[in-house]
Design an enzyme around this catalytic site. Structure first.
Site, PDB file in Angstrom:
ATOM      1  N   SER A   1      -0.307   2.587  -6.335  1.00 13.95           N
ATOM      2  CA  SER A   1      -0.864   3.645  -6.359  1.00 13.95           C
ATOM      3  C   SER A   1      -0.039   4.936  -6.337  1.00 13.95           C
ATOM      4  O   SER A   1      -0.542   5.796  -5.325  1.00 13.95           O
ATOM      5  CB  SER A   1      -2.004   3.549  -5.205  1.00 13.95           C
TER       6      SER A   1
ATOM      7  N   ASP B   1      -9.189   2.381  -6.988  1.00 13.70           N
ATOM      8  CA  ASP B   1     -10.476   2.404  -6.253  1.00 13.70           C
ATOM      9  C   ASP B   1     -11.583   2.395  -7.103  1.00 13.70           C
ATOM     10  O   ASP B   1     -12.848   2.441  -6.709  1.00 13.70           O
ATOM     11  CB  ASP B   1     -10.724   3.692  -5.203  1.00 13.70           C
TER      12      ASP B   1
ATOM     13  N   ARG C   1     -16.826  -0.643  -2.000  1.00 12.54           N
ATOM     14  CA  ARG C   1     -16.473  -0.783  -3.282  1.00 12.54           C
ATOM     15  C   ARG C   1     -17.263  -1.925  -3.643  1.00 12.54           C
ATOM     16  O   ARG C   1     -17.672  -1.927  -5.130  1.00 12.54           O
ATOM     17  CB  ARG C   1     -15.108  -0.959  -3.627  1.00 12.54           C
TER      18      ARG C   1
ATOM     19  N   SER D   1       0.758  -1.176  -0.017  1.00 16.08           N
ATOM     20  CA  SER D   1       0.013   0.117   0.019  1.00 16.08           C
ATOM     21  C   SER D   1       0.982   1.177   0.013  1.00 16.08           C
ATOM     22  O   SER D   1       2.023   1.158   0.513  1.00 16.08           O
ATOM     23  CB  SER D   1      -0.907  -0.004   1.228  1.00 16.08           C
TER      24      SER D   1
ATOM     25  N   LYS E   1     -19.344   3.774   4.082  1.00 14.92           N
ATOM     26  CA  LYS E   1     -18.084   3.999   4.369  1.00 14.92           C
ATOM     27  C   LYS E   1     -17.503   5.199   3.651  1.00 14.92           C
ATOM     28  O   LYS E   1     -16.596   5.878   3.830  1.00 14.92           O
ATOM     29  CB  LYS E   1     -17.075   2.514   4.280  1.00 14.92           C
TER      30      LYS E   1
ATOM     31  N   ARG F   1     -10.539  -8.113  -2.525  1.00 15.78           N
ATOM     32  CA  ARG F   1     -11.149  -7.290  -3.628  1.00 15.78           C
ATOM     33  C   ARG F   1     -11.024  -8.206  -4.967  1.00 15.78           C
ATOM     34  O   ARG F   1     -11.596  -7.822  -5.864  1.00 15.78           O
ATOM     35  CB  ARG F   1     -11.037  -5.894  -3.893  1.00 15.78           C
TER      36      ARG F   1
END
Length: 431
Positions: free
Chosen positions: A192, A309, A384, A164, A410, A340
């Site tokens: 990211s 995202d 998501r 991350s 959220k 995910r």
């Protein structure tokens, strides 16, 4: 709450994009780290931003708000000693505040979502805090986590970016306040990178000086800096809007979303190009994105690390595209509120989608004719996932029932309200 999502042929209308969660949480933090009074206009109202607001109050910031703005009297480099902080299920808020908490004698972050945030790893940030002389007690890198700090040291620091980018951002918020200059080297990889750009943008707005290498893997951070109190305007949120745009794309729709700036540093603005490459009739000018959906989409290959995202929403659109789509460079999706990749694809298969996974890829074999649906599926406590599965339900033959749909709050509390205003057939019932 269950969301009973029924087949919907057409969406029509105009909505305002919600305010960006990512920018709101960052502005709240830098407002708290300043010593004067900062003002944030159009802040996001979501569980994540509420968690940051609650925690900085606990740490001594004075936060006042009305309908359009929030003022923050910050605590600078001297947060109030506090025994516990509860970030709820907000991973970014936890990670940002773990570094801030190093300025306190002892703070424990409690574990209130053991099946979601409680499963997520934070070892990479813990390792760097220990390099800074901070003692960290933890459960194999997971919550509950106790930070014993008070006098974190700068200097030569390393942090892994392979899981991350939030760990790096956390350090970038803290290190300017330290007595020593700091040199941060990112190890392995940096996920990211676009979101790190948002952190650097916000820090610059607060008067913080940081030298970053072009590849964002090395940073020189002068110490003894102070955050300046400022006025900030939160822009519209691309990640949440991606699901609305995907829903319009897979139906016969005419939908306009306002407040999505063309020059935004949000990586998820790439969804505009992704949808265009799928053949969606889309215009983007003067902050307005308009989609004229005709249910005729084309598959493609996409680097998901550019729009982390929004990947799930784009996968939902690809379920109905002609041909095969591949979303690659997305392994970091495994370390979110849920896995995910595996968890989301399992639910898509229940709905009738033809999908497969690799460690860092999602592959979608499109079904332009649609999917059967008609099943009850799980949200995995993930906002998501909820938004993306709703897109699939709208285009399915028999709809979908999504359990625990209230977790959409959220990041996007008004998601279902916005879809209903556009004509979606959705029924919300208490579980």
């Amino acid at each position: 709450m269950k969301a009973i999502v029924k087949p919907t042929n057409q969406l029509k209308g105009t909505i305002q994009a919600l305010s960006s969660k990512n920018y709101t949480t960052r502005y709240l933090l830098i407002g708290a780290l300043a010593e004067g009074t900062s003002t944030i206009y159009y802040p996001a109202h979501s569980e994540d931003s509420d968690a940051m607001r609650r925690c900085i109050r606990d740490l001594g910031a004075v936060v006042e708000e009305d309908d359009e703005k929030m003022t923050i009297q910050g605590f600078g480099r001297h947060p109030k000693p506090v025994k516990e902080l509860n970030v709820g299920n907000a991973g970014a808020v936890l990670r940002f505040l773990m570094s801030t908490a190093a300025l306190c004698p002892e703070v424990t972050f409690v574990n209130t979502y053991p099946d979601s945030l409680g499963k997520r790893p934070h070892d990479d940030l813990i390792a760097t805090l220990q390099q800074m002389g901070v003692e960290v007690e933890h459960n194999q890198g997971k919550l509950p986590i106790t930070i014993r700090g008070g006098r974190p040291r700068g200097g030569k620091l390393t942090v892994s970016g392979s899981v991350s980018s939030q760990f790096l951002s956390s350090l970038l918020f803290l290190t300017p306040l330290l007595e020593e200059d700091s040199e941060i080297e990112v190890l392995h990889d940096l996920k990211s990178k676009v979101i790190v750009g948002q952190t650097l943008e916000v820090l610059q707005q607060a008067g913080i000086k940081i030298e970053a290498s072009d590849d964002l893997m090395h940073y020189n951070v002068p110490g003894r800096q102070s955050y300046q109190s400022q006025k900030y305007v939160v822009q519209g949120d691309y990640p949440g809007s991606a699901a609305i745009l995907a829903a319009a794309a897979v139906t016969n729709s005419d939908v306009t979303v306002l407040r999505l700036e063309e020059n935004s540093k949000q990586g998820e603005k790439a969804v505009v190009d992704v949808l265009r490459s799928m053949g969606v009739n889309l215009t983007h000018e003067s902050g307005l994105v308009r989609v004229l959906g005709n249910q005729q989409l084309l598959g493609g290959e996409f680097d998901g690390d550019h729009f982390t995202d929004a990947v799930l929403a784009m996968v939902a659109a690809a379920v109905f595209a002609e041909g095969t789509s591949r979303f690659y460079n997305v392994e970091n999706l495994r370390y979110k509120e849920c896995d995910r990749i595996t968890d989301y694809l399992n639910e898509l298969r229940k709905a009738g989608a033809d999908v497969e996974e690799r460690q860092s890829e999602i592959i979608v074999h499109g079904r332009p004719q649609g999917v059967p649906g008609g099943v009850e599926i799980n949200a995995h406590y993930d906002h998501r996932v909820i938004m993306a599965l709703t897109v699939v339900g709208l285009r399915s033959e028999q709809g979908l029932i999504i359990n625990d749909a209230h977790h959409v709050a959220k990041s996007y509390p008004h998601y279902f309200e916005h879809l209903l205003s556009l004509g979606a057939h959705i029924e919300l019932v208490e579980q």
